[in-house]
Design a protein around this motif. Structure first.
Motif, mmCIF file in Angstrom:
data_model
loop_
_atom_site.group_PDB
_atom_site.id
_atom_site.type_symbol
_atom_site.label_atom_id
_atom_site.label_comp_id
_atom_site.label_asym_id
_atom_site.label_seq_id
_atom_site.Cartn_x
_atom_site.Cartn_y
_atom_site.Cartn_z
ATOM 1 N N UNK A 114 28.022 12.658 3.562
ATOM 2 C CA UNK A 114 26.742 12.880 4.240
ATOM 3 C C UNK A 114 26.920 13.648 5.549
ATOM 4 N N UNK A 115 28.055 13.442 6.219
ATOM 5 C CA UNK A 115 28.226 14.075 7.524
ATOM 6 C C UNK A 115 29.132 15.299 7.430
ATOM 7 N N UNK A 116 29.560 15.652 6.206
ATOM 8 C CA UNK A 116 30.508 16.761 6.046
ATOM 9 C C UNK A 116 29.969 18.042 6.674
ATOM 10 N N UNK A 117 28.701 18.353 6.406
ATOM 11 C CA UNK A 117 28.127 19.599 6.933
ATOM 12 C C UNK A 117 28.183 19.626 8.455
ATOM 13 N N UNK A 118 28.024 18.428 9.036
ATOM 14 C CA UNK A 118 28.031 18.323 10.499
ATOM 15 C C UNK A 118 29.379 18.742 11.073
ATOM 16 N N UNK A 119 30.447 18.290 10.386
ATOM 17 C CA UNK A 119 31.792 18.597 10.859
ATOM 18 C C UNK A 119 32.227 20.000 10.475
ATOM 19 N N UNK A 120 31.788 20.449 9.293
ATOM 20 C CA UNK A 120 32.284 21.723 8.784
ATOM 21 C C UNK A 120 31.473 22.912 9.287
ATOM 22 N N UNK A 121 30.196 22.687 9.605
ATOM 23 C CA UNK A 121 29.312 23.792 9.974
ATOM 24 C C UNK A 121 29.879 24.671 11.102
ATOM 25 N N UNK A 122 30.389 24.096 12.195
ATOM 26 C CA UNK A 122 30.893 24.972 13.262
ATOM 27 C C UNK A 122 32.003 25.896 12.779
ATOM 28 N N UNK A 123 32.932 25.374 11.998
ATOM 29 C CA UNK A 123 34.030 26.174 11.467
ATOM 30 C C UNK A 123 33.509 27.280 10.559
ATOM 31 N N UNK A 124 32.586 26.899 9.655
ATOM 32 C CA UNK A 124 32.023 27.871 8.716
ATOM 33 C C UNK A 124 31.306 28.974 9.491
ATOM 34 N N UNK A 125 30.517 28.574 10.494
ATOM 35 C CA UNK A 125 29.784 29.562 11.293
ATOM 36 C C UNK A 125 30.755 30.484 12.027
ATOM 37 N N UNK A 126 31.845 29.918 12.516
ATOM 38 C CA UNK A 126 32.846 30.709 13.233
ATOM 39 C C UNK A 126 33.451 31.752 12.304
ATOM 40 N N UNK A 127 33.761 31.322 11.060
ATOM 41 C CA UNK A 127 34.350 32.249 10.086
ATOM 42 C C UNK A 127 33.354 33.359 9.758
ATOM 43 N N UNK A 128 32.087 32.982 9.529
ATOM 44 C CA UNK A 128 31.059 33.985 9.229
ATOM 45 C C UNK A 128 30.964 34.987 10.389
ATOM 46 N N UNK A 129 30.937 34.450 11.603
ATOM 47 C CA UNK A 129 30.846 35.307 12.792
ATOM 48 C C UNK A 129 32.027 36.259 12.868
ATOM 49 N N UNK A 130 33.217 35.722 12.600
ATOM 50 C CA UNK A 130 34.431 36.546 12.667
ATOM 51 C C UNK A 130 34.369 37.655 11.619
ATOM 52 N N UNK A 131 33.895 37.298 10.406
ATOM 53 C CA UNK A 131 33.797 38.296 9.331
ATOM 54 C C UNK A 131 32.822 39.401 9.712
ATOM 55 N N UNK A 132 31.677 38.998 10.272
ATOM 56 C CA UNK A 132 30.669 39.980 10.677
ATOM 57 C C UNK A 132 31.251 40.892 11.751
ATOM 58 N N UNK A 133 31.919 40.275 12.733
ATOM 59 C CA UNK A 133 32.511 41.060 13.821
ATOM 60 C C UNK A 133 33.538 42.037 13.264
ATOM 61 N N UNK A 134 34.352 41.549 12.338
ATOM 62 C CA UNK A 134 35.387 42.378 11.725
ATOM 63 C C UNK A 134 34.759 43.569 11.015
ATOM 64 N N UNK A 135 33.679 43.311 10.287
ATOM 65 C CA UNK A 135 32.994 44.380 9.553
ATOM 66 C C UNK A 135 32.470 45.439 10.514
ATOM 67 N N UNK A 136 31.850 44.961 11.593
ATOM 68 C CA UNK A 136 31.299 45.907 12.568
ATOM 69 C C UNK A 136 32.411 46.750 13.175
ATOM 70 N N UNK A 137 33.505 46.092 13.547
ATOM 71 C CA UNK A 137 34.628 46.814 14.146
ATOM 72 C C UNK A 137 35.164 47.854 13.167
ATOM 73 N N UNK A 138 35.304 47.440 11.894
ATOM 74 C CA UNK A 138 35.796 48.369 10.868
ATOM 75 C C UNK A 138 34.877 49.573 10.732
ATOM 76 N N UNK A 139 33.559 49.297 10.684
ATOM 77 C CA UNK A 139 32.583 50.384 10.527
ATOM 78 C C UNK A 139 32.685 51.345 11.685
ATOM 79 N N UNK A 140 32.769 50.776 12.886
ATOM 80 C CA UNK A 140 32.840 51.624 14.083
ATOM 81 C C UNK A 140 34.088 52.493 14.050
#
Lengths: 150, 179
Positions: free
Chosen positions: A107-133
Motif C-alpha cells: 500500500x505504501x510502495x508508491x510513497x517510497x518509490x515515487x521520488x526515485x521514479x520521478x528522479x529517473x524520469x527527470x534525469x531521462x528528460x534532462x538527458x534527452x534535452x542535452x542530447x538534442x541540444x
C-alpha cells in the motif's frame, strides 16, 4: 489608512506562524538513568506521531496524550522490550498512522518509490534535452555562437 | 504543440494523484482502529460510583455494550450527552462509560447535573486503558458484541444518525438475522 493596517496584520500573522512552527522544547525533564535506554527513548519518541496533534512527534508535544505515550515507551524500555516490540505495541493500538515513517508495504510502495521514479524520469528528460541540444550544435555551430552572445 | 502537451499531461497526472491522496488520506477525525474485529483489551478499573470495586473486561462479557470514552474536560462530550441519555432511554444496549483522565468528584458532579446515561462508569485516571484502546480524543465509543469483540468504533460525537446506522442497526442486524 487601510494599507498599513493590512500590513500590520500580515506582520502579526507572520510572527504567529513563526511561534507556531517552533517545536516545544524539553517536555521531559527527567531522563532515564541508563544512557543507552535514554538514547533509544529519544529515538523512539521522535518516530512516533502524537496522534492528536497531527504533524508533531510525541517527543515534541505537550499534549497529555503524548506524555502518556512517552511514559508507556519509557516503561516498555525499562521492561526490556526491543524497539520493534515498542513500535509494534503502538501500531497494535493506533495503527500505522502513529509511525511518522510509514513501513514499506504494497500500500505504501508508491510513497517510497515515487521520488526515485520521478528522479529517473527527470534525469531521462534532462538527458534527452542535452542530447538534442548537442546534436543541434554538431549540425551547425553558427546559431550556438549567437546564442552564447545573446 | 507537443511541447505544451507533455507538461500539461504531467500536471494532470500529478493533480489526479494528489487529489486521490487527499481524498484517501487518514481523516484526522477518524483514524481506522486496528482494534476492530479484535477482543476488547483486558483492563481492571475502579467503578466510579464505588471506587473500591474493580471492574474487568470479563465482567462486561456476554452481552452487547457500548463503551463510551468521556471526560468532564471534553467539550464535545457535553454536546453528545443528550444523545447518550436518549440512547440509554431506548434501552437497546447498556452504555458503559470510561472516564478518561478526569477527577472522580467532577465526573460524579457532571452526571448528577446532566443526568447519567451510563449503566456503569469505570475510571481510567492514568490513561493506561485508553492507550490500550487506541484512544486519542474524546468522545470515542466502541460497540462490543456478546463475545467481547469490538465491532465498531466511533471517533467523535454520536449523532442520532450514527446511533441508528452504526450502533442500533449492527445490534439488531445480528440478533434478528443470525440467531
Amino acid at each position: 489608512m487601510r494599507l498599513p493596517r493590512f500590513a500590520i496584520l500580515l506582520c502579526a500573522l507572520a510572527c504567529l506562524s513563526l511561534l507556531a512552527g517552533r517545536p516545544a522544547l524539553a517536555v521531559d525533564p527527567t531522563a532515564l538513568a541508563n544512557p543507552a535506554l535514554q538514547a533509544r527513548y529519544l529515538a523512539l519518541t521522535h518516530e512516533l506521531r502524537c496522534v492528536v496533534c497531527q504533524g508533531e512527534t510525541i517527543a515534541d508535544s505537550n499534549a497529555w496524550l503524548a506524555s502518556d505515550l512517552r511514559r508507556q515507551v519509557r516503561e516498555l524500555l525499562v521492561a526490556g522490550k526491543s524497539d520493534d516490540d515498542i513500535r509494534g505495541y503502538m501500531v497494535a493500538r493506533y495503527g500505522n498512522y502513529i509511525l511518522l515513517k510509514p513501513p514499506f508495504s504494497l500500500r505504501t510502495a508508491w510513497l517510497w518509490l515515487a521520488p526515485g521514479v520521478l528522479l529517473i524520469i527527470g534525469a531521462l528528460v534532462a538527458l534527452r534535452i542535452v542530447r538534442q541540444r548537442s546534436a543541434m550544435v554538431a549540425q551547425d555551430t553558427e546559431p550556438l555562437e549567437e546564442e552564447v552572445r545573446s | 504543440m507537443a511541447r505544451f502537451l507533455i507538461p500539461l499531461g504531467v500536471f494532470v497526472a500529478l493533480a489526479i494523484v494528489l487529489g486521490v491522496a487527499i481524498k484517501h488520506s487518514p481523516d484526522k477525525e477518524n483514524i481506522a482502529s486496528p482494534l476492530i474485529g479484535k477482543p476488547t483489551p483486558q483492563f481492571a478499573l475502579p467503578d466510579l460510583s464505588e471506587p473500591s470495586k474493580t471492574i474487568t473486561t470479563n465482567d462486561l462479557k456476554g452481552h452487547w455494550y457500548v463503551l463510551n470514552v468521556w471526560g468532564t474536560w471534553c467539550v464535545t462530550c457535553r454536546a453528545e450527552h443528550p444523545m447518550l441519555l436518549e440512547a440509554a432511554r431506548q434501552g437497546i444496549v447498556p452504555i458503559i462509560g470510561l472516564n478518561w483522565r478526569d477527577d472522580d468528584d467532577e465526573a460524579r458532579a457532571w452526571l448528577n447535573k446532566l443526568g447519567n446515561p451510563y449503566a456503569l462508569v469505570i475510571v481510567d485516571r492514568e490513561g493506561r486503558t485508553a492507550i490500550d484502546l487506541g484512544i486519542y480524543k474524546a468522545p470515542e465509543s466502541f460497540l462490543v458484541n456478546p463475545q467481547g469483540v469490538i465491532v465498531y468504533k466511533q471517533v467523535g460525537e454520536i449523532t442520532p444518525e450514527v446511533w441508528q446506522k452504526e450502533f442500533v442497526a449492527r445490534i439488531k442486524g445480528t440478533t434478528a438475522g443470525k440467531s
